[in-house]
Design a protein around this motif. Structure first.
Motif, PDB file in Angstrom:
ATOM      1  N   GLU A 129       0.836  -1.213   0.000  1.00  9.87           N
ATOM      2  CA  GLU A 129       0.000   0.000   0.000  1.00  9.87           C
ATOM      3  C   GLU A 129       0.868   1.260   0.000  1.00  9.87           C
ATOM      4  OE1 GLU A 129      -3.645  -0.097   2.734  1.00  9.87           O
ATOM      5  OE2 GLU A 129      -2.332  -1.676   3.533  1.00  9.87           O
ATOM      6  N   ILE A 130       1.916   1.252   0.811  1.00 13.19           N
ATOM      7  CA  ILE A 130       2.766   2.434   0.932  1.00 13.19           C
ATOM      8  C   ILE A 130       3.522   2.684  -0.373  1.00 13.19           C
ATOM      9  CG2 ILE A 130       4.709   3.457   2.174  1.00 13.19           C
ATOM     10  CD1 ILE A 130       3.776   1.715   4.605  1.00 13.19           C
ATOM     11  N   ILE A 131       4.049   1.625  -0.969  1.00 15.37           N
ATOM     12  CA  ILE A 131       4.783   1.762  -2.224  1.00 15.37           C
ATOM     13  C   ILE A 131       3.851   2.251  -3.333  1.00 15.37           C
ATOM     14  CG2 ILE A 131       6.003   0.473  -4.031  1.00 15.37           C
ATOM     15  CD1 ILE A 131       7.192  -1.237  -1.670  1.00 15.37           C
ATOM     16  N   ALA A 132       2.640   1.712  -3.374  1.00 12.63           N
ATOM     17  CA  ALA A 132       1.671   2.147  -4.389  1.00 12.63           C
ATOM     18  C   ALA A 132       1.350   3.624  -4.224  1.00 12.63           C
ATOM     19  CB  ALA A 132       0.398   1.300  -4.301  1.00 12.63           C
ATOM     20  N   CYS A 133       1.165   4.066  -2.996  1.00 10.37           N
ATOM     21  CA  CYS A 133       0.871   5.476  -2.723  1.00 10.37           C
ATOM     22  C   CYS A 133       2.054   6.355  -3.133  1.00 10.37           C
ATOM     23  CB  CYS A 133       0.533   5.664  -1.254  1.00 10.37           C
ATOM     24  SG  CYS A 133       0.175   7.365  -0.794  1.00 10.37           S
ATOM     25  N   ALA A 134       3.264   5.950  -2.762  1.00 15.63           N
ATOM     26  CA  ALA A 134       4.457   6.734  -3.112  1.00 15.63           C
ATOM     27  C   ALA A 134       4.624   6.823  -4.624  1.00 15.63           C
ATOM     28  CB  ALA A 134       5.701   6.114  -2.477  1.00 15.63           C
ATOM     29  N   THR A 135       4.345   5.731  -5.297  1.00 22.50           N
ATOM     30  CA  THR A 135       4.457   5.722  -6.765  1.00 22.50           C
ATOM     31  C   THR A 135       3.418   6.657  -7.378  1.00 22.50           C
ATOM     32  OG1 THR A 135       5.294   3.462  -6.695  1.00 22.50           O
ATOM     33  CG2 THR A 135       4.425   4.247  -8.808  1.00 22.50           C
ATOM     34  N   ARG A 136       2.189   6.552  -6.888  1.00 23.77           N
ATOM     35  CA  ARG A 136       1.090   7.405  -7.385  1.00 23.77           C
ATOM     36  C   ARG A 136       1.403   8.882  -7.194  1.00 23.77           C
ATOM     37  NH1 ARG A 136      -2.400   4.217  -4.870  1.00 23.77           N
ATOM     38  NH2 ARG A 136      -2.578   5.626  -3.115  1.00 23.77           N
ATOM     39  N   GLU A 137       2.019   9.199  -6.047  1.00 24.43           N
ATOM     40  CA  GLU A 137       2.298  10.595  -5.718  1.00 24.43           C
ATOM     41  C   GLU A 137       3.614  11.097  -6.305  1.00 24.43           C
ATOM     42  OE1 GLU A 137       0.135  12.604  -4.133  1.00 24.43           O
ATOM     43  OE2 GLU A 137      -1.258  10.897  -4.140  1.00 24.43           O
ATOM     44  N   GLY A 138       4.303  10.246  -7.052  1.00 23.32           N
ATOM     45  CA  GLY A 138       5.563  10.648  -7.666  1.00 23.32           C
ATOM     46  C   GLY A 138       6.713  10.774  -6.672  1.00 23.32           C
ATOM     47  N   LEU A 139       6.632  10.046  -5.579  1.00 20.17           N
ATOM     48  CA  LEU A 139       7.660  10.135  -4.538  1.00 20.17           C
ATOM     49  C   LEU A 139       8.688   9.010  -4.611  1.00 20.17           C
ATOM     50  CD1 LEU A 139       5.266  11.004  -1.575  1.00 20.17           C
ATOM     51  CD2 LEU A 139       6.683  12.576  -2.917  1.00 20.17           C
ATOM     52  N   MET A 140       8.530   8.137  -5.585  1.00 18.67           N
ATOM     53  CA  MET A 140       9.431   6.990  -5.669  1.00 18.67           C
ATOM     54  C   MET A 140      10.758   7.425  -6.296  1.00 18.67           C
ATOM     55  SD  MET A 140       9.762   3.911  -4.813  1.00 18.67           S
ATOM     56  CE  MET A 140       8.119   3.321  -4.484  1.00 18.67           C
ATOM     57  N   ASN A 141      11.841   7.217  -5.540  1.00 21.51           N
ATOM     58  CA  ASN A 141      13.192   7.492  -6.026  1.00 21.51           C
ATOM     59  C   ASN A 141      14.126   6.498  -5.345  1.00 21.51           C
ATOM     60  OD1 ASN A 141      13.777   8.469  -3.418  1.00 21.51           O
ATOM     61  ND2 ASN A 141      13.244  10.560  -3.988  1.00 21.51           N
ATOM     62  N   ALA A 142      15.418   6.636  -5.577  1.00 20.76           N
ATOM     63  CA  ALA A 142      16.387   5.676  -5.010  1.00 20.76           C
ATOM     64  C   ALA A 142      16.346   5.669  -3.481  1.00 20.76           C
ATOM     65  CB  ALA A 142      17.795   5.996  -5.504  1.00 20.76           C
ATOM     66  N   ASN A 143      16.236   6.848  -2.870  1.00 28.69           N
ATOM     67  CA  ASN A 143      16.169   6.902  -1.404  1.00 28.69           C
ATOM     68  C   ASN A 143      14.913   6.213  -0.889  1.00 28.69           C
ATOM     69  OD1 ASN A 143      18.577   8.274  -1.164  1.00 28.69           O
ATOM     70  ND2 ASN A 143      17.622  10.291  -1.169  1.00 28.69           N
ATOM     71  N   ALA A 144      13.783   6.462  -1.539  1.00 28.85           N
ATOM     72  CA  ALA A 144      12.535   5.827  -1.112  1.00 28.85           C
ATOM     73  C   ALA A 144      12.634   4.308  -1.263  1.00 28.85           C
ATOM     74  CB  ALA A 144      11.359   6.365  -1.927  1.00 28.85           C
ATOM     75  N   ARG A 145      13.217   3.846  -2.357  1.00 25.18           N
ATOM     76  CA  ARG A 145      13.372   2.401  -2.557  1.00 25.18           C
ATOM     77  C   ARG A 145      14.221   1.779  -1.448  1.00 25.18           C
ATOM     78  NH1 ARG A 145      12.603   3.856  -7.818  1.00 25.18           N
ATOM     79  NH2 ARG A 145      14.735   4.458  -8.293  1.00 25.18           N
ATOM     80  N   ASN A 146      15.272   2.475  -1.007  1.00 25.11           N
ATOM     81  CA  ASN A 146      16.093   1.956   0.094  1.00 25.11           C
ATOM     82  C   ASN A 146      15.310   1.882   1.395  1.00 25.11           C
ATOM     83  OD1 ASN A 146      18.542   1.196  -1.022  1.00 25.11           O
ATOM     84  ND2 ASN A 146      19.318   3.281  -1.011  1.00 25.11           N
ATOM     85  N   VAL A 147      14.508   2.902   1.647  1.00 23.96           N
ATOM     86  CA  VAL A 147      13.676   2.875   2.857  1.00 23.96           C
ATOM     87  C   VAL A 147      12.726   1.690   2.787  1.00 23.96           C
ATOM     88  CG1 VAL A 147      11.859   4.074   4.128  1.00 23.96           C
ATOM     89  CG2 VAL A 147      13.872   5.329   3.376  1.00 23.96           C
TER      90      VAL A 147
END
Length: 165
Positions: A19-37
């Motif tokens: 759910e969190i990853i889907a939300c981050a992707t939808r909101e354009g927040l997915m980047n290398a730092n987010a993927r590491n988290v």
């Protein structure tokens, strides 16, 4: 580090990583730092300090530790959970405990004990963990998380394994 605190808190409170990853992707927040988290966050961090310590240890390049592992003192039967644990390549057990100073000041956390009593209980806990098979106990404070190079040197010195890239 704040992102790790939020992610660990969300996981601990039942939100799925999907759910969190889907939300981050939808909101354009997915980047290398987010993927590491997302890669390293766990529901086992019991508070923001532990999540922050986990993030710091990951940033230092260490293997993700096991968290909240329970040991039983064979002499007293007391159970103790440790914050972070690694098994080194030579078979030793290394534990890192995040010590927050509030447990020495807050009357609720002191549970009617004197400061001396709290310190004695901490000493007994460390001795119990050693009797239960822990080889090394490293105590860190929140302040230590602001000096990543110092933290890395300290943990590497006791054999905490580095992450293989």
């Amino acid at each position: 580090m704040p992102a790790m605190e939020v992610m660990c808190w969300a996981l601990r409170n039942g939100t799925s990583s999907t759910e969190i990853i889907a939300c981050a992707t939808r909101e354009g927040l997915m980047n290398a730092n987010a993927r590491n988290v997302f890669r390293f966050a766990t529901p086992f961090a019991e508070n923001g300090g532990e999540a922050r310590a986990l993030a710091a240890m990951i940033l230092c390049g260490f293997e993700p530790p096991a968290q909240q592992v329970e040991f039983v003192d064979p002499q007293t039967g007391k159970r103790y959970r440790v914050d972070f644990l690694w098994r080194t390549r030579d078979g030793r057990i290394v534990v890192v405990e995040l010590d927050e100073l509030v447990k020495y000041r807050d009357p609720q956390m002191m549970d009617g004990r004197t400061l001396g009593g709290v310190i004695d209980d901490e000493r007994e806990r460390s001795e119990g963990l050693k009797r239960a098979g822990v080889d090394v106990i490293v105590h860190i404070r929140i302040d230590d998380l602001y000096d990543l190079e110092g933290l890395k040197q300290r943990l590497a010195r006791v054999g905490v394994p580095l992450r293989r890239r």
